[in-house]
Design an enzyme around this catalytic site. Structure first.
Site, mmCIF file in Angstrom:
data_model
loop_
_atom_site.group_PDB
_atom_site.id
_atom_site.type_symbol
_atom_site.label_atom_id
_atom_site.label_comp_id
_atom_site.label_asym_id
_atom_site.label_seq_id
_atom_site.Cartn_x
_atom_site.Cartn_y
_atom_site.Cartn_z
ATOM 1 N NE ARG A 49 -2.707 0.551 3.501
ATOM 2 C CZ ARG A 49 -2.033 0.879 4.612
ATOM 3 N NH1 ARG A 49 -1.376 2.020 4.684
ATOM 4 N NH2 ARG A 49 -2.013 0.062 5.637
ATOM 5 C CE1 TYR A 101 -16.522 11.768 -15.833
ATOM 6 C CE2 TYR A 101 -15.324 11.808 -13.755
ATOM 7 C CZ TYR A 101 -16.146 11.155 -14.654
ATOM 8 O OH TYR A 101 -16.585 9.897 -14.376
ATOM 9 C CG ASP A 173 -8.854 16.005 -15.398
ATOM 10 O OD1 ASP A 173 -8.130 15.301 -16.124
ATOM 11 O OD2 ASP A 173 -9.947 15.617 -14.951
ATOM 12 C CE LYS A 198 -11.697 8.230 -18.396
ATOM 13 N NZ LYS A 198 -12.800 7.333 -18.152
HETATM 14 N N1 PLP Z 1 -11.195 13.308 -15.327
HETATM 15 C C1 PLP Z 1 -11.773 13.187 -16.545
HETATM 16 C C2 PLP Z 1 -11.604 14.291 -17.533
HETATM 17 C C3 PLP Z 1 -12.501 12.047 -16.859
HETATM 18 O O1 PLP Z 1 -13.063 11.955 -18.071
HETATM 19 C C4 PLP Z 1 -12.641 11.021 -15.882
HETATM 20 C C5 PLP Z 1 -13.431 9.808 -16.177
HETATM 21 O O2 PLP Z 1 -14.142 9.733 -17.162
HETATM 22 C C6 PLP Z 1 -12.050 11.188 -14.634
HETATM 23 C C7 PLP Z 1 -11.319 12.337 -14.384
HETATM 24 C C8 PLP Z 1 -12.208 10.135 -13.541
HETATM 25 O O3 PLP Z 1 -11.443 9.020 -13.838
HETATM 26 P P1 PLP Z 1 -11.787 7.509 -13.382
HETATM 27 O O4 PLP Z 1 -13.024 7.118 -14.129
HETATM 28 O O5 PLP Z 1 -10.568 6.747 -13.783
HETATM 29 O O6 PLP Z 1 -12.013 7.524 -11.921
#
Ligand code: PLP
Length: 385
Positions: A49, A101, A173, A198
């Site tokens: 961890r 998001y 992000d 992604k």
């Molecule tokens: N940030 C963006 C721009 C996203 O599109 C997503 C998920 O679609 C996330 C964060 C969150 O990621 P996760 O689904 O891996 O938790």
């Protein structure tokens, strides 16, 4: 600091690091625990961890790609966002974009409702609204550029300077572009994070996250919290994501070549009201994209004429595109943000952010672009019947 080029860093991450067997590709270390050498004599790793060799190799690779000091691999993209929230206390203010998001929006609004911090949700392209928000002296400003799902851009360098003047940390992000196409720390940001689910992993078989700090002390503080609350990523996911990472730059080239073809096709299509793609010179963020991104990315969204009924017909008549959440995999995906990725946002907040019922988002994959266009042509023709 790794001074190699992006493609070299991505491919070479962890290569030739096995001193025991000379394995070219780093082994996966699944062990949850590590033997001490003797009483109170720890090795580099003691418990997975806290630290794990496979995760550490992946974390270092992303830190190198983002030109940062410390990388922290987390279990999901959302846990990276949540990790950043550990920096906040009840008296602190956070500023987030109104069109981020849906999951990030949900997390920040719900934590704020419980009183964990004060929250300002703002259109970061509205200069006076942003100035007003910064006058509240926030501790943290979250940026998402390009934004999900409307592909709006903000000037990371300029906003970061303004934030630093009021003492705010800036976290970006970078999920939609990956470090192959944008490196926010080099534009001044303090933290960059990704859903590695992604583009970084790129094969839609891992859910994960990563966060990189410019500053070592800030990275150590966040690494301490990641261990404390137990959100570090698994060795197997780290192994897969590291494997996916090796082809990130070359995948992004093909994603974008296809996206360029698809965006131009959609723009001319009579069934489409508007296409949101920063690669068009008339996109409001085009000049910013040319300045702060290495290219335009492969995400886009568009409004279909005929509203949600037309959208349903479009989806029902596609063969190649999969109707699914997520993005950034080698396969083309299509989604309806209002009922899928942004369902965590109340309808009023969706409307405020510009997310309509006729809005469709696509993640352009690396199939042959002729086949991608043919599929969209069939779906769009059916959408208008
Ligand atoms: N940030 C963006 C721009 C996203 O599109 C997503 C998920 O679609 C996330 C964060 C969150 O990621 P996760 O689904 O891996 O938790």
């Amino acid at each position: 600091m790794n001074d190699k080029k992006i493609a070299t860093i991505a491919v070479r991450a962890g290569i030739n690091s096995d001193e025991h067997h000379g394995a070219v590709i780093p082994a996966i270390h699944l062990s949850s625990t590590y033997a001490l050498k003797g009483f109170n004599e720890k090795r580099q790793f003691d418990y997975s961890r806290t630290g794990n060799p496979t995760r550490a190799t992946f974390a270092q690779a992303i830190a190198d790609l983002e030109q940062g000091a410390i990388g922290i691999v987390t279990s999901t993209g959302m846990s990276s966002v949540h990790l950043i929230c550990q920096l906040l206390s009840t008296e602190d203010t956070v500023v987030i974009p109104h069109d981020c998001y849906g999951g990030s929006y949900r997390l920040f609004t719900h934590l704020a409702k419980r009183g964990q911090f004060k929250l300002i949700v703002v259109d970061q392209n509205d200069e006076s609204a942003l100035t007003e928000a910064l006058s509240q002296k926030p501790k943290l400003v979250l940026l998402e550029s390009p934004s999900n799902p409307l592909l709006r851009l903000v000037d990371i360098e300029k906003i970061t300077k303004d934030c630093h003047q009021v003492g705010a940390l800036v976290a970006v992000d970078n999920t939609f572009l990956s470090p192959a196409l944008q490196q926010p720390l080099l534009l001044g940001a303090d933290i960059v994070f990704h859903s590695t689910t992604k583009y970084i992993n790129g094969h839609s078989d891992v859910v994960g996250g990563v966060l990189v700090t410019k500053d070592k002390a800030l990275g150590e503080e966040l690494a301490w919290w990641a261990n404390c609350i137990g959100i570090t990523g698994s060795p197997f996911d780290s192994y897969l994501a590291l494997r996916g990472l090796k082809t990130l730059p070359i995948r992004m080239k093909q994603h974008q070549e296809n996206a360029d073809v698809v965006a131009k096709y959609l723009k001319e299509h009579s069934a489409i009201e508007a296409v949101y793609y920063p690669g068009f010179p008339d996109h409001p963020g085009y000049e910013i994209a040319k300045r702060q991104q290495h290219d335009f990315g492969a995400m886009m969204s568009f409004e279909v004429k005929g509203g949600v009924e037309a959208v349903k017909k479009l989806f029902a008549n596609l063969e190649l595109f999969t109707l699914a959440q997520s993005l950034g995999g080698v396969e083309s995906l299509i989604s309806h943000p209002s009922t899928m990725t942004h369902a965590g946002m109340e309808i009023s907040a969706q409307i405020e952010a510009g997310i309509t019922q006729s809005l469709v988002r696509i993640s352009v994959g690396i199939e042959d672009s002729d086949d991608i266009v043919k599929d969209l042509a069939a779906g769009l023709a059916a959408s208008q019947l």
